[in-house]
Motif scaffolding. Structure first.
Motif, PDB file in Angstrom:
ATOM      1  N   LEU A  86       0.841  -1.194   0.000  1.00 43.89           N
ATOM      2  CA  LEU A  86       0.000   0.000   0.000  1.00 43.89           C
ATOM      3  C   LEU A  86       0.875   1.242   0.000  1.00 43.89           C
ATOM      4  N   ASN A  87       0.475   2.229  -0.789  1.00 46.65           N
ATOM      5  CA  ASN A  87       1.066   3.576  -0.765  1.00 46.65           C
ATOM      6  C   ASN A  87      -0.050   4.601  -0.658  1.00 46.65           C
ATOM      7  N   GLY A  88       0.009   5.450   0.353  1.00 53.27           N
ATOM      8  CA  GLY A  88      -0.900   6.585   0.409  1.00 53.27           C
ATOM      9  C   GLY A  88      -2.269   6.297   0.979  1.00 53.27           C
ATOM     10  N   TRP A  89      -3.281   6.880   0.344  1.00 52.63           N
ATOM     11  CA  TRP A  89      -4.692   6.744   0.736  1.00 52.63           C
ATOM     12  C   TRP A  89      -4.989   7.252   2.139  1.00 52.63           C
ATOM     13  N   GLY A  90      -4.161   8.161   2.638  1.00 56.92           N
ATOM     14  CA  GLY A  90      -4.429   8.770   3.933  1.00 56.92           C
ATOM     15  C   GLY A  90      -3.995   7.956   5.124  1.00 56.92           C
ATOM     16  N   VAL A  91      -3.371   6.772   4.890  1.00 54.85           N
ATOM     17  CA  VAL A  91      -2.907   6.014   6.050  1.00 54.85           C
ATOM     18  C   VAL A  91      -1.776   6.800   6.714  1.00 54.85           C
ATOM     19  N   GLY A  92      -1.783   6.785   8.022  1.00 57.99           N
ATOM     20  CA  GLY A  92      -0.829   7.581   8.775  1.00 57.99           C
ATOM     21  C   GLY A  92      -1.272   9.018   8.997  1.00 57.99           C
ATOM     22  N   GLU A  93      -2.405   9.396   8.386  1.00 56.34           N
ATOM     23  CA  GLU A  93      -2.938  10.759   8.538  1.00 56.34           C
ATOM     24  C   GLU A  93      -4.370  10.725   9.066  1.00 56.34           C
ATOM     25  N   THR A  94      -5.242  10.033   8.334  1.00 55.46           N
ATOM     26  CA  THR A  94      -6.649   9.919   8.737  1.00 55.46           C
ATOM     27  C   THR A  94      -7.042   8.479   9.050  1.00 55.46           C
ATOM     28  N   HIS A  95      -6.154   7.526   8.746  1.00 56.66           N
ATOM     29  CA  HIS A  95      -6.417   6.108   8.964  1.00 56.66           C
ATOM     30  C   HIS A  95      -5.115   5.472   9.430  1.00 56.66           C
ATOM     31  N   TRP A  96      -5.194   4.577  10.407  1.00 64.09           N
ATOM     32  CA  TRP A  96      -3.984   3.986  10.963  1.00 64.09           C
ATOM     33  C   TRP A  96      -3.109   3.383   9.867  1.00 64.09           C
ATOM     34  N   GLY A  97      -1.777   3.640   9.995  1.00 63.94           N
ATOM     35  CA  GLY A  97      -0.859   3.280   8.936  1.00 63.94           C
ATOM     36  C   GLY A  97       0.034   2.098   9.229  1.00 63.94           C
ATOM     37  N   GLY A  98       1.220   2.108   8.583  1.00 62.56           N
ATOM     38  CA  GLY A  98       2.042   0.919   8.491  1.00 62.56           C
ATOM     39  C   GLY A  98       3.135   0.761   9.524  1.00 62.56           C
ATOM     40  N   LEU A  99       3.368   1.742  10.406  1.00 61.86           N
ATOM     41  CA  LEU A  99       4.408   1.592  11.416  1.00 61.86           C
ATOM     42  C   LEU A  99       3.858   0.828  12.627  1.00 61.86           C
ATOM     43  N   ALA A 100       3.441  -0.395  12.307  1.00 61.28           N
ATOM     44  CA  ALA A 100       2.832  -1.302  13.275  1.00 61.28           C
ATOM     45  C   ALA A 100       2.931  -2.715  12.722  1.00 61.28           C
ATOM     46  N   GLN A 101       2.725  -3.681  13.581  1.00 60.89           N
ATOM     47  CA  GLN A 101       2.813  -5.071  13.137  1.00 60.89           C
ATOM     48  C   GLN A 101       1.527  -5.559  12.469  1.00 60.89           C
ATOM     49  N   LYS A 102       0.464  -4.761  12.553  1.00 59.27           N
ATOM     50  CA  LYS A 102      -0.787  -5.091  11.857  1.00 59.27           C
ATOM     51  C   LYS A 102      -1.439  -3.817  11.338  1.00 59.27           C
ATOM     52  N   ALA A 103      -2.189  -3.971  10.261  1.00 66.24           N
ATOM     53  CA  ALA A 103      -2.960  -2.858   9.709  1.00 66.24           C
ATOM     54  C   ALA A 103      -4.267  -3.399   9.168  1.00 66.24           C
ATOM     55  N   ARG A 104      -5.317  -2.604   9.290  1.00 64.32           N
ATOM     56  CA  ARG A 104      -6.610  -2.962   8.689  1.00 64.32           C
ATOM     57  C   ARG A 104      -7.041  -1.803   7.799  1.00 64.32           C
ATOM     58  N   VAL A 105      -7.269  -2.105   6.507  1.00 63.88           N
ATOM     59  CA  VAL A 105      -7.509  -1.054   5.520  1.00 63.88           C
ATOM     60  C   VAL A 105      -8.599  -1.467   4.533  1.00 63.88           C
ATOM     61  N   ASN A 106      -9.007  -0.510   3.730  1.00 62.87           N
ATOM     62  CA  ASN A 106      -9.892  -0.757   2.596  1.00 62.87           C
ATOM     63  C   ASN A 106      -9.095  -1.495   1.522  1.00 62.87           C
ATOM     64  N   GLY A 107      -9.571  -2.640   1.085  1.00 64.62           N
ATOM     65  CA  GLY A 107      -8.845  -3.434   0.102  1.00 64.62           C
ATOM     66  C   GLY A 107      -8.616  -2.725  -1.220  1.00 64.62           C
ATOM     67  N   ASP A 108      -9.437  -1.734  -1.537  1.00 62.55           N
ATOM     68  CA  ASP A 108      -9.238  -0.977  -2.781  1.00 62.55           C
ATOM     69  C   ASP A 108      -7.940  -0.177  -2.765  1.00 62.55           C
TER      70      ASP A 108
END
Length: 327
Positions: A86-108
């Motif tokens: 994943l790149n972008g889509w507001g993770v780390g700003e409006t949605h929890w991002g990748g500096l963690a051992q797990k992430a839950r996101v919109n598959g799109d």
């Protein structure tokens, strides 16, 4: 439980720390990913240090990109065991991002990890390499070709700049690299730069029009630098702008645009359509010299990200920082 960097703000106190979180705390999304690697980008540095209001809601897990394995999914494109990035889509700003051992996101927001590269290599490229490829693609769509002249890369010692030089050189372009760290000249020339100049030539207020020095440019700096880049671009040339390391302002004149026909191309790496994301990553796999990744990249552990964020903002980091979130 899993480990993550968590940013919180209570009253006027801003804090980023390593903590343990539970799956139940993860935000909404139709794909849960066991993260292998993330990276530390300029935007992540701003988020972790609080130097700029990047984080839009609290608490927040930073990290604007990641790669990992699908743990569970209700999205039709993905199933458990798939490798995704994943790149972008507001993770780390409006949605929890990748500096963690797990992430839950919109598959799109995801794409499959391209065949032929490892998870570590994907984040060695990361958003910086991906953004550089989007800039090159933008210049190409505008019609810029190697025979038209030199291409300037600003912020050359940083992540986007390093990859831009390598990609341009691999595609036959003659590259001018602008950097504030002339001690990195050998490194930049090894990546493919033909000429290295000091950023001071571009970073102060300049003339509305300057001598035509390059046919095109990739700029990750903004502010006076971007204004001077445009002023020095040849007639009918183009500048791909993708960053704001010097500032969000653009103290420029319309002269380069109306007297020389220069085009300013904005490059947004956050919300690109699926097909373009896949194309960019496919080209990265084909056109990057993967032997150079080790020179562009340094790997750190998750807790080191907190200190490294300040170094990144101070321009002390060469190339890319890959974060192994599981150590």
């Amino acid at each position: 439980m899993f480990k993550a960097i968590l940013i919180d703000k209570v009253d006027s106190t801003y804090q980023a720390r390593i903590t343990d979180l539970s799956d139940e705390q993860l935000p909404e999304g139709d794909v849960t990913v066991r993260v292998s690697y993330s990276t530390l980008n300029f935007k992540d540095g701003l988020a972790i240090t609080g130097k700029s209001p990047v984080v839009r809601q609290f608490p927040m897990v930073p990290g604007i990109d990641f790669v990992g394995t699908v743990e569970n999914s209700t999205h039709p494109k993905y199933q458990a065991g798939d490798k995704v990035l994943l790149n972008g889509w507001g993770v780390g700003e409006t949605h929890w991002g990748g500096l963690a051992q797990k992430a839950r996101v919109n598959g799109d927001w995801l794409i499959p990890l391209p065949l032929g590269i490892s998870e570590q290599q994907a984040m060695a490229i990361g958003t910086a390499g991906y953004t550089s490829m989007l800039c090159l693609m933008a210049l190409e769509r505008h019609g810029v070709r190697p025979e038209h002249g030199k291409v300037l890369v600003t912020g050359a010692s940083g992540g986007v700049g390093s990859f831009a030089i390598a990609l341009l050189a691999n595609n036959g372009y003659s590259v001018i690299a602008a950097t504030g760290r002339l001690e990195e000249t050998e490194y930049l020339k090894h990546l493919g730069a033909e000429t290295v100049i000091h950023r001071s030539e571009l970073s102060e207020p300049g003339r509305p029009l300057a001598k035509e020095r390059w046919a095109a440019a990739i700029d990750s700096v903004g502010s006076h630098t971007l204004a001077n880049v445009c002023a020095g671009t040849q007639a009918e040339g183009a500048v791909a702008a993708c960053g704001l390391a010097q500032g969000m302002d653009f103290p420029a004149s319309v002269a380069p645009f109306i007297l020389r026909g220069v085009s300013l191309l904005g490059v947004n790496s956050v919300t690109q359509p699926y097909a373009r994301r896949v194309e960019a990553w496919s080209r990265l796999c084909d056109e990057l010299d993967f032997h150079k990744l080790t020179e562009i990249t340094r790997e750190i552990a998750l807790p080191q990200s907190l200190e490294a964020a300040s170094d990144l903002l101070q321009g002390k980091v060469r190339g890319r920082l890959v974060v192994d979130v599981n150590r």
